[in-house]
Design an enzyme around this catalytic site. Structure first.
Site, PDB file in Angstrom:
ATOM      1  N   CYS A  39       0.768  -1.208  -0.416  1.00 36.11           N
ATOM      2  CA  CYS A  39       0.133  -0.036  -0.211  1.00 36.11           C
ATOM      3  C   CYS A  39       0.984   1.927  -0.001  1.00 36.11           C
ATOM      4  CB  CYS A  39      -1.100  -0.003   1.360  1.00 36.11           C
ATOM      5  SG  CYS A  39      -2.619  -1.390   1.412  1.00 36.11           S
ATOM      6  N   HIS A  97      -7.003   7.627 -14.181  1.00 35.81           N
ATOM      7  CA  HIS A  97      -6.458   6.418 -12.929  1.00 35.81           C
ATOM      8  C   HIS A  97      -7.495   6.487 -12.336  1.00 35.81           C
ATOM      9  CE1 HIS A  97      -4.708   5.248 -16.666  1.00 35.81           C
ATOM     10  NE2 HIS A  97      -3.678   6.196 -16.630  1.00 35.81           N
ATOM     11  N   CYS A 107     -11.250  12.396 -20.992  1.00 35.26           N
ATOM     12  CA  CYS A 107     -11.507  11.713 -22.898  1.00 35.26           C
ATOM     13  C   CYS A 107     -12.677  11.774 -22.857  1.00 35.26           C
ATOM     14  CB  CYS A 107     -10.561  11.362 -22.973  1.00 35.26           C
ATOM     15  SG  CYS A 107      -8.438  11.795 -22.595  1.00 35.26           S
ATOM     16  N   HIS A 390     -21.222  26.818 -31.422  1.00 30.89           N
ATOM     17  CA  HIS A 390     -19.466  27.361 -32.599  1.00 30.89           C
ATOM     18  C   HIS A 390     -20.518  26.613 -33.591  1.00 30.89           C
ATOM     19  CE1 HIS A 390     -15.580  26.867 -34.229  1.00 30.89           C
ATOM     20  NE2 HIS A 390     -15.583  27.508 -32.813  1.00 30.89           N
ATOM     21  N   HIS A 530     -20.825  29.105 -26.433  1.00 33.33           N
ATOM     22  CA  HIS A 530     -20.421  30.211 -24.685  1.00 33.33           C
ATOM     23  C   HIS A 530     -21.217  30.304 -24.572  1.00 33.33           C
ATOM     24  CE1 HIS A 530     -17.016  33.059 -23.797  1.00 33.33           C
ATOM     25  NE2 HIS A 530     -18.726  33.867 -23.710  1.00 33.33           N
ATOM     26  N   ALA A 574     -12.399  35.721 -26.564  1.00 34.47           N
ATOM     27  CA  ALA A 574     -12.606  35.062 -25.923  1.00 34.47           C
ATOM     28  C   ALA A 574     -11.206  35.078 -25.334  1.00 34.47           C
ATOM     29  CB  ALA A 574     -13.436  33.645 -25.556  1.00 34.47           C
TER      30      ALA A 574
END
Length: 595
Positions: A39, A97, A107, A390, A530, A574
């Site tokens: 551990c 992870h 992602c 967009h 936006h 922006a």
């Protein structure tokens, strides 16, 4: 390449094809590692987590497996490399992870590629709202009854461009600053911005003999916002734009490439040499400067309540760490730089029902927390009904395609192979035009000359979202576009370029003909991008109540605020907004703290 005993073992087990053929019976990384490691290999000797940023735990991952660059060398895929991240800063291994439960690929929050990460499950996020967190009354009361866990001059909430600009600027004015971020990675939406940073009459423009002025930028911004912008805020944006570019340059930024975005009357969109993505570069520069200044940066930490004394003056911030729980920070000033709410479709569709069900181009943290926290502290709201789509979100992979691709010469065609809009019109008009086409999508068409002009395009190609062919007709067959009509449309466009005037759709800039090398296509559709509205601020970046009174010690900058962009933001404004008002908020908060 670093390859220690545990890394070599993991590589041997996983192999190049992932876990599919592994005979190891494990349900998560802790089970897998437990067969070979103690551990203490991951945890502190006490067994407790080090902090909300998991600093110690991430360091142990890196000591065994190497850093992101080293991991990227052995984890290539057909079209993407998850460890060759576009995220700036030091991306934590624990962002994706997990040890004692299934891992979730961060992602997946934005992209639709097939990830095959070991011991993983699909992205599914539940985040209690600020209102729901208010039900934690006992825990919150206990935290507020205790002494402050930390005392600083300024707490900045949010690690996007506005937050980092505020933190660095405040520090350089003598303030003791803490910056908190609810996500496991830095950068906010700014890290995704690719097109550029608008600024007028800069040294970079002068070097390229580009004629421009702050007044011209002001007029373009007001026109793009349908003259619903607050003029005094637009004046700050445009008059400070050159200074913002100069400031970033002194910090180490490369903003030497200058192009044009939709709605601009001159080339004023600044980005790194060669046309690389501006946002991740700017965030990396600001992050490096924050690290150099030893600014206290805490990840996985939400700001949940602005604390005020009996006179209504800010005295600190109640936060909730993902692992450490509730505690409060004593501070003279709080800067809200939390971004907008485009990722929160429930809230988006309340303000604009026609956007219900739309996917978003935003990072997962853009849920509107900052508006709620500031609102609970008495802040007024401005222009929250104005939400921008967009026009060019890639249908494949969920990748936002920068407006700079169009600005550098790409055209938009429909399935019938025909142009249908001025490609560099304002985003609201371009998005509406695409939604009127067959299938509610369109295709960005360009050639090798456009590709060579903008480094960012190579990233899209690497991701496998850009089919190519030697001729327009062959490209049409690949993408289901009328090839003969596409060939004719490109020929007509090239004739307009040669003539120097777009008599078909009145496109202002015609940078190049499309007749060099291969031809490329990206299928695109609009995505919620936006939120123009948010917390009310004055030209000093002070947060205002509904009746326009200053809340002493509370500041706002970036997309969490409203009034700068009116009904529609121009591409490139922006980054200028978040840097200009972030820096202003930091400097003014530091001055306020000294009083």
């Amino acid at each position: 390449m670093k390859m220690t005993k545990c890394a070599a073992l993991l590589a041997a087990v996983l192999g190049s094809a992932g876990l599919a053929g592994s005979a190891i019976a494990a349900d998560n990384l802790a089970d897998f590692h437990g067969e070979n490691m103690e551990c203490e290999s991951c945890h502190l000797a006490s067994g407790e987590l080090s902090n909300d940023s998991l600093t110690h735990e991430n360091a142990q991952c890196e000591s065994c497996h190497g850093d992101l660059a080293e991991m990227a060398e052995t984890n290539t895929r057909k079209n993407y490399n998850a460890h060759e991240s576009h995220f700036p800063g030091d991306v934590a291994c624990t962002a994706c992870h997990s040890a004692h439960e299934k891992s979730v690929v961060y992602c997946d929050a934005c992209h639709s590629f097939e990830f095959d990460m070991p011991y993983s499950k699909k992205w599914q996020r539940y985040e209690p709202s600020i209102a729901e967190l208010a039900k934690d009354s006992a825990d919150r009361k206990a935290a507020l009854t205790a002494a402050p866990a930390d005392t600083v001059d300024i707490v900045v909430v949010g690690s996007g461009g506005a937050g980092f600009a505020a933190a660095v600027a405040a520090h350089d004015k003598g303030a003791n600053v803490m910056l908190i971020e609810k996500e496991p990675v830095i950068g906010g939406n700014a890290k995704l911005a690719a097109g550029g940073m608008n600024a007028a009459w800069t040294e970079q423009q002068k070097a390229k003999d580009i004629k421009d002025s702050a007044d011209s930028m002001y007029k373009d911004t007001m026109k793009g916002g349908r003259d619903l912008n607050q003029p005094e805020l637009v004046e700050v944006l445009t008059s400070h734009s050159k200074g913002s570019v100069d400031w970033l340059t002194t910090l180490g930024a490369d903003l030497n490439d200058v192009g044009r975005m939709g709605g601009a009357s001159a080339n004023r969109s600044h980005r790194p040499t060669g046309g690389a993505g501006v946002g991740a570069h700017v965030i990396q520069v600001l992050y490096d400067n924050a690290v150099k200044r030893d600014i206290d940066l805490r990840m996985n930490t939400r700001g949940v309540e602005v604390l005020k004394n009996d006179k209504g003056v800010v005295k600190g911030l109640l936060v909730k760490g993902k692992y450490q729980g509730y505690y409060w920070i004593k501070a003279d000033a709080v800067i809200m730089a939390t971004g907008g709410f485009a990722k929160n479709n429930e809230r988006v569709s309340q303000y604009d029902p026609k956007l219900k069900g739309f996917i978003s181009t935003n990072q997962p943290g853009a849920t509107g927390d900052g508006l709620d926290v500031a609102g609970n502290a008495g802040a007024g709201m401005t222009d929250v009904q104005y939400i921008q789509a967009h026009p060019t979100l890639s249908v494949k992979g969920g990748v936002m395609v920068t407006e700079a691709v169009r600005g550098n010469g790409a055209i938009l065609v429909n399935r019938e192979g025909k142009r249908f809009v001025n490609e560099i019109t304002t985003r609201d008009k371009a998005a509406a035009a695409i939604l009127n086409q067959t299938g509610k999508t369109a295709f960005l068409i360009f050639d090798d000359s456009v590709r060579k002009s903008l480094k960012k395009i190579d990233k899209y190609i690497q991701l496998g979202v850009v089919p190519s062919a030697a001729t327009p007709e062959a490209l049409g067959k690949l993408e289901g576009i009328d090839g003969k009509a596409l060939t004719a449309s490109i020929a007509q466009y090239n004739a307009l370029v040669a003539a120097g005037k777009d008599t078909d759709f009145e496109r202002a800039n015609l940078p190049r003909a499309l007749n060099e090398g291969n031809f490329y296509a990206i299928e695109v559709t609009p995505g919620v991008h936006h939120t123009m509205g948010g917390v009310s601020i004055d030209p000093q970046a002070e947060v205002l109540t509904e009746d326009k009174k200053v809340i002493p010690g509370l500041y706002g900058a970036g997309e969490v605020t409203g009034g700068v962009h009116g009904a529609n933001r121009l591409g490139g404004n922006a980054i200028s907004d978040i840097i200009t008002f972030g820096k202003l908020a930091g400097e003014n908060a530091a001055a306020y703290s000294k009083k």
